[in-house]
Design an enzyme around this catalytic site. Sequence first.
Site, PDB file in Angstrom:
ATOM      1  N   HIS A 225      87.619  38.417  71.542  1.00 60.00           N
ATOM      2  CA  HIS A 225      86.289  38.178  70.853  1.00 60.00           C
ATOM      3  C   HIS A 225      85.911  39.089  70.238  1.00 60.00           C
ATOM      4  O   HIS A 225      85.322  39.098  69.226  1.00 60.00           O
ATOM      5  CB  HIS A 225      85.208  37.704  71.993  1.00 60.00           C
ATOM      6  CG  HIS A 225      85.906  36.496  72.972  1.00 60.00           C
ATOM      7  ND1 HIS A 225      85.436  36.309  74.053  1.00 60.00           N
ATOM      8  CD2 HIS A 225      86.839  35.447  72.552  1.00 60.00           C
ATOM      9  CE1 HIS A 225      86.088  35.259  74.664  1.00 60.00           C
ATOM     10  NE2 HIS A 225      86.934  34.615  73.687  1.00 60.00           N
TER      11      HIS A 225
ATOM     12  N   HIS B 150      86.326  27.580  69.568  1.00 61.59           N
ATOM     13  CA  HIS B 150      86.479  28.659  70.585  1.00 61.59           C
ATOM     14  C   HIS B 150      87.839  29.156  70.064  1.00 61.59           C
ATOM     15  O   HIS B 150      88.367  30.110  70.218  1.00 61.59           O
ATOM     16  CB  HIS B 150      86.056  28.634  71.796  1.00 61.59           C
ATOM     17  CG  HIS B 150      86.134  29.768  72.518  1.00 61.59           C
ATOM     18  ND1 HIS B 150      85.296  31.020  72.412  1.00 61.59           N
ATOM     19  CD2 HIS B 150      87.323  30.379  73.073  1.00 61.59           C
ATOM     20  CE1 HIS B 150      86.042  31.943  73.135  1.00 61.59           C
ATOM     21  NE2 HIS B 150      87.142  31.682  73.516  1.00 61.59           N
TER      22      HIS B 150
ATOM     23  N   ASP C 209      89.644  32.363  68.986  1.00 60.96           N
ATOM     24  CA  ASP C 209      90.595  33.275  69.648  1.00 60.96           C
ATOM     25  C   ASP C 209      91.744  33.381  68.819  1.00 60.96           C
ATOM     26  O   ASP C 209      92.160  34.761  68.809  1.00 60.96           O
ATOM     27  CB  ASP C 209      91.262  32.485  70.938  1.00 60.96           C
ATOM     28  CG  ASP C 209      90.265  32.778  72.102  1.00 60.96           C
ATOM     29  OD1 ASP C 209      89.438  33.388  72.370  1.00 60.96           O
ATOM     30  OD2 ASP C 209      90.409  31.558  73.088  1.00 60.96           O
TER      31      ASP C 209
ATOM     32  N   HIS D 144      96.561  32.260  73.615  1.00 61.67           N
ATOM     33  CA  HIS D 144      96.952  33.780  73.492  1.00 61.67           C
ATOM     34  C   HIS D 144      98.398  33.835  73.299  1.00 61.67           C
ATOM     35  O   HIS D 144      98.911  34.629  72.505  1.00 61.67           O
ATOM     36  CB  HIS D 144      96.168  34.610  74.461  1.00 61.67           C
ATOM     37  CG  HIS D 144      94.842  34.311  74.649  1.00 61.67           C
ATOM     38  ND1 HIS D 144      93.884  34.498  73.441  1.00 61.67           N
ATOM     39  CD2 HIS D 144      94.161  33.893  75.580  1.00 61.67           C
ATOM     40  CE1 HIS D 144      92.815  34.329  73.897  1.00 61.67           C
ATOM     41  NE2 HIS D 144      92.820  33.937  75.158  1.00 61.67           N
TER      42      HIS D 144
HETATM   43 ZN   LIG Z   1      88.341  33.217  73.960  1.00 62.32          ZN
END
Ligand SMILES: [Zn+2]
Length: 315
Positions: free
Chosen positions: A85, A242, A246, A269
Amino acid sequence: MQLKKFGGYQTTLAREIRFDGVGVHAGKPASLLLRPASADRGIVFRRTDETGREVEIPARFDYVVATDLCTVLGVDGLSVATVEHLMAALLALGVDNVDIEVEGPEVPILDGCSVTFVDGIQEAGLTVLASPRKVLRILKTVRVEQGDAFAELSPFEGCRYDVTIDFTDPVIGRQSYVFDLSAHGFRTELARARTFGFMSDVEKLWKIGFALGSSLENSVAVGEGRVMNPEGLRFPDEFARHKTLDAVGDLALAGAPFVGRYRSYKGGHRMNVAVLKALFADHAAYEFVSKSAVRREAGSAVMVAGSGLAAAPDI
Ligand SMILES: [Zn+2]
């Protein structure tokens, strides 16, 4: 010419900034001190352990040591978790060089998104440095897949993130979000989109000592067929936003803003880091372009310091 908007010179912060909060995983106090840094330094985290040993951890994909719940960078057994973030805010606001001292193993979660970082960076302002900024241009499509999930980088005149998530839980369901990178767009459309999780998962994580700092103050919690936060969602598609935030943060670990299009389906991720690794493993798939090349492509336009920063037009 789209490249022009990434052109110009490198920047750093105009002054130090401190952020204090808790780490979402250990649940312990976590602090950051961001310091101005010289050109070509990049974003570098610094951690000190109990014995006084100090390591520098460059914010690059090749220093990622874990991607299970967040993105973790590490060197020699010392790591810093939940960098995404903060990295998203630095990239979107056009901050190229910063030294970041981290107290503890995590970046503070704050309210689970990037807005506090954005506010802090805007308040501090940027200094434009004398060296040209490099951008990463995607020259051919690179894709990683896992089952029906994928992440892909491909050539595109601009910097676009195109993210689709598809959860069986109907509270989230299938959502898509397309974001063309700009500082203004990041502030207004992405920075406030909070991280999220399922209550059932959080309870499991708590039992094994993770997510100890997570709460309704810093996460959207989904359970019992609804959003459990009393204030509800900040955007109807806050979940997809969101995930896009990311992706901005994870792909910032390329070490430069990119010119191209990122697409993902059920990504996260792990796949974000995997697609960067795949890109850099293929030398024909990318090139770094400096200001001189950008200037050639932009025709006669000569960048005046600061004027070409897509990235921080009103800081
Ligand atoms: Zn996040």
